[in-house]
Scaffold this motif. Structure first.
Motif, PDB file in Angstrom:
ATOM      1  N   GLU A 208       0.850  -1.181   0.000  1.00 39.84           N
ATOM      2  CA  GLU A 208       0.000   0.000   0.000  1.00 39.84           C
ATOM      3  C   GLU A 208       0.894   1.243   0.000  1.00 39.84           C
ATOM      4  O   GLU A 208       1.961   1.243   0.608  1.00 39.84           O
ATOM      5  N   PRO A 209       0.463   2.339  -0.644  1.00 38.66           N
ATOM      6  CA  PRO A 209       1.286   3.555  -0.660  1.00 38.66           C
ATOM      7  C   PRO A 209       1.649   4.029   0.744  1.00 38.66           C
ATOM      8  O   PRO A 209       2.791   4.394   1.011  1.00 38.66           O
ATOM      9  N   TRP A 210       0.676   4.008   1.671  1.00 40.70           N
ATOM     10  CA  TRP A 210       0.995   4.462   3.020  1.00 40.70           C
ATOM     11  C   TRP A 210       1.926   3.469   3.702  1.00 40.70           C
ATOM     12  O   TRP A 210       2.693   3.828   4.598  1.00 40.70           O
ATOM     13  N   GLY A 211       1.866   2.211   3.279  1.00 37.25           N
ATOM     14  CA  GLY A 211       2.770   1.216   3.845  1.00 37.25           C
ATOM     15  C   GLY A 211       4.206   1.461   3.422  1.00 37.25           C
ATOM     16  O   GLY A 211       5.137   1.276   4.203  1.00 37.25           O
ATOM     17  N   ARG A 212       4.405   1.872   2.177  1.00 37.91           N
ATOM     18  CA  ARG A 212       5.760   2.178   1.712  1.00 37.91           C
ATOM     19  C   ARG A 212       6.332   3.361   2.479  1.00 37.91           C
ATOM     20  O   ARG A 212       7.512   3.392   2.827  1.00 37.91           O
ATOM     21  N   LEU A 213       5.484   4.358   2.743  1.00 44.62           N
ATOM     22  CA  LEU A 213       5.936   5.487   3.538  1.00 44.62           C
ATOM     23  C   LEU A 213       6.266   5.036   4.962  1.00 44.62           C
ATOM     24  O   LEU A 213       7.269   5.442   5.545  1.00 44.62           O
ATOM     25  N   ALA A 214       5.430   4.167   5.516  1.00 43.46           N
ATOM     26  CA  ALA A 214       5.692   3.643   6.856  1.00 43.46           C
ATOM     27  C   ALA A 214       7.021   2.919   6.893  1.00 43.46           C
ATOM     28  O   ALA A 214       7.794   3.045   7.840  1.00 43.46           O
ATOM     29  N   ALA A 215       7.301   2.154   5.851  1.00 44.98           N
ATOM     30  CA  ALA A 215       8.560   1.416   5.798  1.00 44.98           C
ATOM     31  C   ALA A 215       9.744   2.367   5.792  1.00 44.98           C
ATOM     32  O   ALA A 215      10.733   2.157   6.486  1.00 44.98           O
TER      33      ALA A 215
ATOM     34  N   THR B 178       8.812  -4.526   0.986  1.00 41.69           N
ATOM     35  CA  THR B 178       9.186  -4.266   2.372  1.00 41.69           C
ATOM     36  C   THR B 178      10.706  -4.231   2.521  1.00 41.69           C
ATOM     37  O   THR B 178      11.274  -3.315   3.125  1.00 41.69           O
ATOM     38  N   LEU B 179      11.372  -5.240   1.971  1.00 46.83           N
ATOM     39  CA  LEU B 179      12.829  -5.301   2.052  1.00 46.83           C
ATOM     40  C   LEU B 179      13.477  -4.097   1.368  1.00 46.83           C
ATOM     41  O   LEU B 179      14.416  -3.496   1.891  1.00 46.83           O
ATOM     42  N   THR B 180      12.946  -3.743   0.198  1.00 43.85           N
ATOM     43  CA  THR B 180      13.498  -2.624  -0.564  1.00 43.85           C
ATOM     44  C   THR B 180      13.402  -1.318   0.215  1.00 43.85           C
ATOM     45  O   THR B 180      14.318  -0.495   0.193  1.00 43.85           O
TER      46      THR B 180
ATOM     47  N   PRO C  54      17.933   0.638   2.525  1.00 42.84           N
ATOM     48  CA  PRO C  54      18.794   1.831   2.526  1.00 42.84           C
ATOM     49  C   PRO C  54      19.153   2.358   3.912  1.00 42.84           C
ATOM     50  O   PRO C  54      20.161   3.040   4.067  1.00 42.84           O
ATOM     51  N   ARG C  55      18.328   2.047   4.907  1.00 41.57           N
ATOM     52  CA  ARG C  55      18.568   2.602   6.241  1.00 41.57           C
ATOM     53  C   ARG C  55      18.696   1.504   7.287  1.00 41.57           C
ATOM     54  O   ARG C  55      18.354   1.681   8.447  1.00 41.57           O
ATOM     55  N   SER C  56      19.206   0.359   6.871  1.00 40.91           N
ATOM     56  CA  SER C  56      19.268  -0.786   7.784  1.00 40.91           C
ATOM     57  C   SER C  56      20.618  -0.942   8.469  1.00 40.91           C
ATOM     58  O   SER C  56      20.821  -1.888   9.236  1.00 40.91           O
ATOM     59  N   GLY C  57      21.563  -0.065   8.181  1.00 39.15           N
ATOM     60  CA  GLY C  57      22.843  -0.076   8.882  1.00 39.15           C
ATOM     61  C   GLY C  57      23.559  -1.410   8.797  1.00 39.15           C
ATOM     62  O   GLY C  57      23.723  -1.968   7.705  1.00 39.15           O
ATOM     63  N   PRO C  58      23.970  -1.971   9.941  1.00 33.71           N
ATOM     64  CA  PRO C  58      24.731  -3.223   9.936  1.00 33.71           C
ATOM     65  C   PRO C  58      23.934  -4.424   9.454  1.00 33.71           C
ATOM     66  O   PRO C  58      24.498  -5.480   9.179  1.00 33.71           O
ATOM     67  N   HIS C  59      22.619  -4.262   9.355  1.00 37.16           N
ATOM     68  CA  HIS C  59      21.772  -5.368   8.903  1.00 37.16           C
ATOM     69  C   HIS C  59      21.555  -5.354   7.388  1.00 37.16           C
ATOM     70  O   HIS C  59      20.847  -6.201   6.852  1.00 37.16           O
ATOM     71  N   ARG C  60      22.183  -4.395   6.713  1.00 33.93           N
ATOM     72  CA  ARG C  60      22.009  -4.272   5.256  1.00 33.93           C
ATOM     73  C   ARG C  60      22.397  -5.545   4.502  1.00 33.93           C
ATOM     74  O   ARG C  60      21.638  -5.988   3.623  1.00 33.93           O
ATOM     75  N   PRO C  61      23.547  -6.182   4.789  1.00 27.95           N
ATOM     76  CA  PRO C  61      23.895  -7.401   4.032  1.00 27.95           C
ATOM     77  C   PRO C  61      22.843  -8.497   4.149  1.00 27.95           C
ATOM     78  O   PRO C  61      22.473  -9.112   3.147  1.00 27.95           O
ATOM     79  N   ALA C  62      22.346  -8.730   5.360  1.00 23.21           N
ATOM     80  CA  ALA C  62      21.350  -9.788   5.555  1.00 23.21           C
ATOM     81  C   ALA C  62      20.062  -9.484   4.796  1.00 23.21           C
ATOM     82  O   ALA C  62      19.471 -10.381   4.165  1.00 23.21           O
ATOM     83  N   LEU C  63      19.618  -8.248   4.838  1.00 24.63           N
ATOM     84  CA  LEU C  63      18.386  -7.885   4.131  1.00 24.63           C
ATOM     85  C   LEU C  63      18.603  -7.877   2.618  1.00 24.63           C
ATOM     86  O   LEU C  63      17.689  -8.207   1.855  1.00 24.63           O
TER      87      LEU C  63
ATOM     88  N   ILE D  25      20.642  -9.898   1.008  1.00 18.98           N
ATOM     89  CA  ILE D  25      20.618 -11.317   0.625  1.00 18.98           C
ATOM     90  C   ILE D  25      19.177 -11.808   0.556  1.00 18.98           C
ATOM     91  O   ILE D  25      18.770 -12.479  -0.401  1.00 18.98           O
ATOM     92  N   ALA D  26      18.375 -11.460   1.563  1.00 20.36           N
ATOM     93  CA  ALA D  26      16.969 -11.863   1.565  1.00 20.36           C
ATOM     94  C   ALA D  26      16.238 -11.292   0.361  1.00 20.36           C
ATOM     95  O   ALA D  26      15.407 -11.970  -0.263  1.00 20.36           O
ATOM     96  N   ALA D  27      16.551 -10.043   0.007  1.00 25.81           N
ATOM     97  CA  ALA D  27      15.918  -9.419  -1.158  1.00 25.81           C
ATOM     98  C   ALA D  27      16.337 -10.133  -2.443  1.00 25.81           C
ATOM     99  O   ALA D  27      15.515 -10.348  -3.344  1.00 25.81           O
ATOM    100  N   GLY D  28      17.628 -10.507  -2.543  1.00 30.09           N
ATOM    101  CA  GLY D  28      18.086 -11.235  -3.720  1.00 30.09           C
ATOM    102  C   GLY D  28      17.404 -12.585  -3.851  1.00 30.09           C
ATOM    103  O   GLY D  28      16.986 -12.988  -4.947  1.00 30.09           O
ATOM    104  N   GLU D  29      17.266 -13.295  -2.745  1.00 29.64           N
ATOM    105  CA  GLU D  29      16.575 -14.590  -2.766  1.00 29.64           C
ATOM    106  C   GLU D  29      15.117 -14.424  -3.170  1.00 29.64           C
ATOM    107  O   GLU D  29      14.574 -15.214  -3.952  1.00 29.64           O
ATOM    108  N   THR D  30      14.492 -13.373  -2.632  1.00 32.87           N
ATOM    109  CA  THR D  30      13.087 -13.108  -2.971  1.00 32.87           C
ATOM    110  C   THR D  30      12.935 -12.778  -4.449  1.00 32.87           C
ATOM    111  O   THR D  30      12.006 -13.252  -5.115  1.00 32.87           O
TER     112      THR D  30
END
Length: 251
Positions: free
Chosen positions: A118-125, A169-171, A175-184, A186-191
């Motif tokens: 949802e558009p508001w969901g993307r903003l929330a993310a 959601t992952l996307t 950009p703002r996930s800091g040290p968790h960026r690699p894990a997310l 990878i999850a985005a690539g798998e998805t």
């Protein structure tokens, strides 16, 4: 408003995949379970006007041909979505809600089923980005793994919608996930790789190609060759045999 990967979409997608009307589906459930099934119940479940109680979960699983865990997961997703929507309304225009409390709510919204579509969901993310922590990361990684399990018993069209939601959601968070960026990442690539496979399954070759390329890009960005290999393996199904052998060897 229904959860994009809740029980309503799941049951409707499976019923339509089987080519049954709601009345047909009710009769099918009666034959497989020996219990009376009102066709109106099928409608209520599909529209999420009423969620199946646990007593019906085994009946639904057998009648629709999915694991009972998938039924329970979908019902839980619908419940979370209901809670999220009701919470979002209660937070509207409340002067006493602190910025920290608002961010906490937005962080929870990211984990709700399909909310970022949802558009508001993307903003929330985007606004909830600073709240990405190890727990959120672990839940998103686990959700990614569950999608690969779902691929075995969920129609490709329905799976594609879930994958698109999860990837959004992952996307939004990467950009703002800091040290968790690699894990997310990878999850985005798998998805994305699995999304390419789902698109290929329904004949959407253009989307499949773009998804595979994006998956490989994510794998390289994260320094995770296994994701690149996964994308190449899926992509090999859509090319001539000689090219496929080359791709598999490289993978």
């Amino acid at each position: 408003m229904m959860s994009p990967d809740g029980i309503g979409h799941l049951l409707r997608g499976l019923r339509e995949q089987a080519g049954r009307t709601r009345r047909d589906q009710a009769g099918h459930l009666e034959r497989t379970s020996g219990r009376f099934v009102d066709p109106e119940n099928i409608k209520r479940w599909e529209t999420e006007k009423r969620l199946p109680i646990p007593d019906w979960h085994d009946v639904i699983a057998e009648g629709y041909g999915v694991p009972v865990e998938e039924v329970r997961r979908a019902v839980a997703a619908s419940r979370r979505y209901r809670t999220l929507v009701s919470t979002s309304v209660s937070l509207d225009d409340q002067e006493g809600v602190s910025p920290v409390e608002r961010r906490a709510f937005l962080g929870v919204s990211i984990l709700a089923a399909g909310i970022a579509t949802e558009p508001w969901g993307r903003l929330a993310a985007a606004l909830a980005g600073p709240n990405v922590d190890s727990q959120v990361t672990d839940e998103l990684v686990e959700a990614t793994a569950h999608l690969f399990v779902s691929e075995h018993h969920i129609p490709a069209k329905l799976l594609a919608a879930r994958l698109g939601s999860h990837l959004e959601t992952l996307t939004a968070l990467i950009p703002r996930s800091g040290p968790h960026r690699p894990a997310l990442t990878i999850a985005a690539g798998e998805t994305a790789a699995l999304a390419g496979w789902a698109a290929y399954d329904v004949g959407d070759m253009d989307t499949a190609r773009h998804s595979y390329k994006t998956a490989a890009l994510a794998g390289r960005e994260a320094g995770h060759p296994a994701v690149v290999a996964l994308a190449m393996g899926y992509a090999s199904y859509a090319v001539p045999a000689d090219k496929a052998r080359e791709m598999l060897a490289a993978a």
